[in-house]
Design a protein around this motif. Structure first.
Motif, PDB file in Angstrom:
ATOM      1  N   CYS A  15       0.827  -1.212   0.000  1.00 16.98           N
ATOM      2  CA  CYS A  15       0.000   0.000   0.000  1.00 16.98           C
ATOM      3  C   CYS A  15       0.861   1.262   0.000  1.00 16.98           C
ATOM      4  N   ALA A  16       1.819   1.355   0.924  1.00 18.62           N
ATOM      5  CA  ALA A  16       2.600   2.589   1.031  1.00 18.62           C
ATOM      6  C   ALA A  16       3.530   2.759  -0.175  1.00 18.62           C
ATOM      7  N   ASP A  37      10.193  -5.719  -4.120  1.00 15.29           N
ATOM      8  CA  ASP A  37       9.183  -6.475  -3.352  1.00 15.29           C
ATOM      9  C   ASP A  37       9.249  -7.928  -3.813  1.00 15.29           C
ATOM     10  N   ARG A  39       6.878 -10.020  -3.878  1.00 11.01           N
ATOM     11  CA  ARG A  39       5.597 -10.527  -4.402  1.00 11.01           C
ATOM     12  C   ARG A  39       5.678 -10.799  -5.891  1.00 11.01           C
ATOM     13  N   ARG A  46      -6.686  -7.854   0.632  1.00 11.54           N
ATOM     14  CA  ARG A  46      -7.222  -7.078   1.754  1.00 11.54           C
ATOM     15  C   ARG A  46      -8.246  -6.049   1.278  1.00 11.54           C
ATOM     16  N   THR A  47      -9.015  -5.578   2.227  1.00 11.88           N
ATOM     17  CA  THR A  47     -10.030  -4.555   1.955  1.00 11.88           C
ATOM     18  C   THR A  47      -9.688  -3.377   2.845  1.00 11.88           C
ATOM     19  N   TRP A  48      -9.538  -2.221   2.268  1.00  8.92           N
ATOM     20  CA  TRP A  48      -9.186  -1.049   3.076  1.00  8.92           C
ATOM     21  C   TRP A  48     -10.437  -0.217   3.346  1.00  8.92           C
ATOM     22  N   CYS A  49     -10.670   0.045   4.606  1.00 10.91           N
ATOM     23  CA  CYS A  49     -11.811   0.871   4.989  1.00 10.91           C
ATOM     24  C   CYS A  49     -11.331   2.023   5.864  1.00 10.91           C
ATOM     25  N   ALA A 116      14.669  -7.449   0.166  1.00 13.41           N
ATOM     26  CA  ALA A 116      15.779  -6.630   0.671  1.00 13.41           C
ATOM     27  C   ALA A 116      16.218  -7.273   1.989  1.00 13.41           C
ATOM     28  N   GLY A 263       4.705   3.363   6.343  1.00 18.41           N
ATOM     29  CA  GLY A 263       3.818   2.207   6.224  1.00 18.41           C
ATOM     30  C   GLY A 263       3.289   1.807   7.592  1.00 18.41           C
ATOM     31  N   ALA A 264       2.567   0.685   7.622  1.00 15.65           N
ATOM     32  CA  ALA A 264       1.873   0.261   8.836  1.00 15.65           C
ATOM     33  C   ALA A 264       2.841   0.080  10.007  1.00 15.65           C
ATOM     34  N   ALA A 276      -4.746   2.622   8.666  1.00 20.67           N
ATOM     35  CA  ALA A 276      -3.500   3.082   8.033  1.00 20.67           C
ATOM     36  C   ALA A 276      -3.711   3.623   6.624  1.00 20.67           C
ATOM     37  N   PHE A 277      -4.729   3.123   5.906  1.00 18.00           N
ATOM     38  CA  PHE A 277      -4.826   3.428   4.476  1.00 18.00           C
ATOM     39  C   PHE A 277      -4.843   4.930   4.188  1.00 18.00           C
TER      40      PHE A 277
HETATM   41  C1  FAD Z   1      -6.240  -8.070   5.669  1.00 17.34           C
HETATM   42  C2  FAD Z   1      -5.947  -6.640   6.067  1.00 17.34           C
HETATM   43  C3  FAD Z   1      -6.995  -5.724   6.117  1.00 17.34           C
HETATM   44  C4  FAD Z   1      -6.725  -4.388   6.498  1.00 17.34           C
HETATM   45  N1  FAD Z   1      -7.770  -3.508   6.531  1.00 17.34           N
HETATM   46  C5  FAD Z   1      -7.512  -2.210   6.779  1.00 17.34           C
HETATM   47  C6  FAD Z   1      -8.566  -1.261   6.739  1.00 17.34           C
HETATM   48  O1  FAD Z   1      -9.723  -1.605   6.559  1.00 17.34           O
HETATM   49  N2  FAD Z   1      -8.259   0.056   6.923  1.00 17.34           N
HETATM   50  C7  FAD Z   1      -6.985   0.472   7.147  1.00 17.34           C
HETATM   51  O2  FAD Z   1      -6.746   1.677   7.258  1.00 17.34           O
HETATM   52  N3  FAD Z   1      -5.981  -0.413   7.241  1.00 17.34           N
HETATM   53  C8  FAD Z   1      -6.212  -1.735   7.068  1.00 17.34           C
HETATM   54  N4  FAD Z   1      -5.181  -2.633   7.142  1.00 17.34           N
HETATM   55  C9  FAD Z   1      -3.884  -2.134   7.648  1.00 17.34           C
HETATM   56  C10 FAD Z   1      -3.014  -1.454   6.572  1.00 17.34           C
HETATM   57  O3  FAD Z   1      -3.734  -0.466   5.880  1.00 17.34           O
HETATM   58  C11 FAD Z   1      -2.481  -2.444   5.584  1.00 17.34           C
HETATM   59  O4  FAD Z   1      -1.722  -3.404   6.270  1.00 17.34           O
HETATM   60  C12 FAD Z   1      -1.628  -1.776   4.506  1.00 17.34           C
HETATM   61  O5  FAD Z   1      -1.452  -2.702   3.474  1.00 17.34           O
HETATM   62  C13 FAD Z   1      -0.317  -1.281   5.057  1.00 17.34           C
HETATM   63  O6  FAD Z   1       0.489  -0.817   4.016  1.00 17.34           O
HETATM   64  P1  FAD Z   1       2.048  -1.075   4.012  1.00 17.34           P
HETATM   65  O7  FAD Z   1       2.571  -0.576   2.738  1.00 17.34           O
HETATM   66  O8  FAD Z   1       2.624  -0.603   5.284  1.00 17.34           O
HETATM   67  O9  FAD Z   1       2.187  -2.667   4.086  1.00 17.34           O
HETATM   68  P2  FAD Z   1       1.867  -3.728   2.923  1.00 17.34           P
HETATM   69  O10 FAD Z   1       0.751  -3.249   2.080  1.00 17.34           O
HETATM   70  O11 FAD Z   1       1.716  -5.010   3.630  1.00 17.34           O
HETATM   71  O12 FAD Z   1       3.207  -3.680   2.079  1.00 17.34           O
HETATM   72  C14 FAD Z   1       4.438  -4.115   2.587  1.00 17.34           C
HETATM   73  C15 FAD Z   1       5.180  -4.771   1.439  1.00 17.34           C
HETATM   74  O13 FAD Z   1       6.503  -5.090   1.867  1.00 17.34           O
HETATM   75  C16 FAD Z   1       6.861  -6.259   1.173  1.00 17.34           C
HETATM   76  N5  FAD Z   1       8.020  -6.866   1.831  1.00 17.34           N
HETATM   77  C17 FAD Z   1       8.050  -7.666   2.921  1.00 17.34           C
HETATM   78  N6  FAD Z   1       9.320  -8.009   3.205  1.00 17.34           N
HETATM   79  C18 FAD Z   1      10.105  -7.405   2.277  1.00 17.34           C
HETATM   80  C19 FAD Z   1      11.496  -7.379   2.031  1.00 17.34           C
HETATM   81  N7  FAD Z   1      12.363  -8.030   2.822  1.00 17.34           N
HETATM   82  N8  FAD Z   1      11.958  -6.660   0.992  1.00 17.34           N
HETATM   83  C20 FAD Z   1      11.094  -5.966   0.200  1.00 17.34           C
HETATM   84  N9  FAD Z   1       9.778  -5.968   0.384  1.00 17.34           N
HETATM   85  C21 FAD Z   1       9.286  -6.668   1.404  1.00 17.34           C
HETATM   86  C22 FAD Z   1       5.601  -7.113   1.210  1.00 17.34           C
HETATM   87  O14 FAD Z   1       5.627  -8.121   0.194  1.00 17.34           O
HETATM   88  C23 FAD Z   1       4.533  -6.071   0.973  1.00 17.34           C
HETATM   89  O15 FAD Z   1       4.170  -5.971  -0.384  1.00 17.34           O
HETATM   90  C24 FAD Z   1      -5.400  -3.975   6.812  1.00 17.34           C
HETATM   91  C25 FAD Z   1      -4.381  -4.925   6.779  1.00 17.34           C
HETATM   92  C26 FAD Z   1      -4.641  -6.242   6.412  1.00 17.34           C
HETATM   93  C27 FAD Z   1      -3.502  -7.237   6.406  1.00 17.34           C
END
Ligand code: FAD
Length: 378
Positions: A15-16, A37, A39, A46-49, A116, A263-264, A276-277
């Motif tokens: 997401c971030a 990444d 992936r 996931r569903t962001w609300c 990484a 990020g989260a 977090a979204f």
């Molecule tokens: C199922 C679910 C539902 C959620 N629902 C909500 C909601 O309704 N509202 C809300 O505000 N928030 C919600 N969240 C919380 C938050 O918004 C999400 O977790 C969001 O995706 C966080 O963004 P991010 O970029 O920090 O993490 P992510 O989106 O998880 O991205 C992190 C990325 O880092 C990558 N990564 C991991 N290890 C490494 C590495 N060693 N090197 C490189 N890349 C790596 C992963 O593959 C991933 O793609 C939810 C989370 C989950 C899991």
């Protein structure tokens, strides 16, 4: 794109990472950027609300919006209404396809599928070592990787299991927290979350705030039992499932010399809510603006007062999980809805914060924190 002389390396394309890359991809002169990444494919994981207190570029991807949200405790039900800030739901697959398409189309932004494993952060740049053994050099880094660590007191874990359900008799009201499902407050603070987005479909989610974390499989079992009781065997169908574990805690790492964390796990998630979204979207606007002006990237800014209030609130929840429904009910009943939404979303004005503080019985909350901070008397 060659990886020589990169301006920016983004660790984590979730997401971030993709929110930032999407903003940069709107500009011809975007910094030369690599997203790392592991992936391979992006699924609807996931569903962001949350509440769109500030605008974001994914409005067209919003699947559903609700102006009324209900909270149930065993004693009472309260519905809050906001015309200004409807609660909204976005499915990750639409976000991923929009952001990945923009990244693919941009000549200065590329993706690499790898982990990484090491980051050398210097004043003059960053060197990232990948699992494949390759090293990447860039002027700046944005680190969005999760950093799970054991949580210190008073912070809690938020575990949840969700199912998109198809059934007859789907409720037509959004229920933000239904504490009536909780049967053992000492195991954690349990509530159900129900978001109907079609006449015969809703997202049902069983959430627990607690410590240590609970396996989402356990919560999935609780949710399935609930659905069996509510709709009867064979009376419902699971269309999609999601699970998550989020730290309701401050970030475990700080910004470095040339690398910022976000990020989260990097300060973009509100510790007391797990939202977090929308905070990530605000951070991505700010960070992209800085980079496009040739400045260093901006890190997430959790605010100065909110982390302290979150600490007090979490400390009380950790000590008195059985009182959680009462605290949330009081908050929903007494605070002005739009002020409460801005507060929960992490962007309150001073008046919003004062209004929310006024709504809660802070005396027992602060006493609880002091009791925890002071040495035990023998
Ligand atoms: C199922 C679910 C539902 C959620 N629902 C909500 C909601 O309704 N509202 C809300 O505000 N928030 C919600 N969240 C919380 C938050 O918004 C999400 O977790 C969001 O995706 C966080 O963004 P991010 O970029 O920090 O993490 P992510 O989106 O998880 O991205 C992190 C990325 O880092 C990558 N990564 C991991 N290890 C490494 C590495 N060693 N090197 C490189 N890349 C790596 C992963 O593959 C991933 O793609 C939810 C989370 C989950 C899991």
């Amino acid at each position: 794109m060659s990886t020589d002389a990169l301006d920016l390396v983004i660790l984590g394309g979730g997401c971030a990472g993709l929110s930032l890359a999407y903003r940069l991809a709107q500009h011809q002169g975007a910094p030369r950027t690599l997203i790392i990444d592991p992936r391979g494919d992006y699924t609807n994981d996931r569903t962001w609300c949350g509440w769109p207190v500030t605008a974001h570029p994914f409005q067209d991807d919003v699947r559903a919006r609700w102006h009324d949200l209900t909270l149930h405790t065993r004693e009472a039900s309260t519905t809050v209404k906001s015309r200004r800030y409807p609660y909204e739901m976005l499915e990750a697959e639409r976000f991923y396809s929009r952001t990945l398409a923009a990244v693919e189309a941009h000549p200065s932004i590329a993706r690499m599928q790898d982990h990484a494993v090491d980051v050398e952060d210097r004043e003059d740049g960053v060197t990232v070592t990948l699992e494949s053994g390759e090293t990447i050099q860039a002027r700046f880094g944005v680190d969005t990787r999760p950093h799970p660590k054991p949580l210190a007191s008073p912070w809690l874990w938020q575990d949840f299991a969700g199912i998109n359900v198809q059934a007859d008799n789907i409720p037509q009201h959004a229920e933000l927290m239904d504490f009536r499902v909780s049967d053992d407050p000492q195991a954690g603070i349990d509530f159900l979350y129900v978001l109907p987005y079609a006449p015969d479909q809703a997202l049902f989610e069983w959430t627990r705030f607690g410590r240590p974390p609970t396996s989402p499989i356990t919560l999935q079992g609780k949710l399935e039992n609930y659905l069996e009781t509510r709709f009867g065997t064979g009376g419902w169908q699971a269309l999609r499932r999601e699970t998550g574990t989020l730290p309701m805690a401050p970030p475990t790492r700080a910004n470095g010399l040339s690398v910022v964390v976000t990020g989260a796990y990097g300060g973009a998630m509100r510790a007391a809510t797990g939202y977090a979204f929308h905070a990530i979207q605000r951070w991505a606007d700010e960070c992209a603006d800085a980079l496009l002006k040739g400045q260093p990237p901006a890190g997430a800014r959790p605010g100065r007062i909110l982390p302290h209030l979150d600490r007090i609130f979490m400390s009380t929840l950790a000590r008195h999980p059985e009182r959680a429904p009462e605290f949330y009910r009081i908050l929903f009943e007494n605070a002005s809805t739009d002020r409460l939404i801005r507060f929960l979303s992490g962007v309150p004005s001073v008046r919003d914060t004062l209004s929310v503080m006024n709504a809660l019985p802070w005396a027992p909350l602060i006493a609880s924190t002091l009791r925890q901070a002071l040495p035990e008397r023998t």
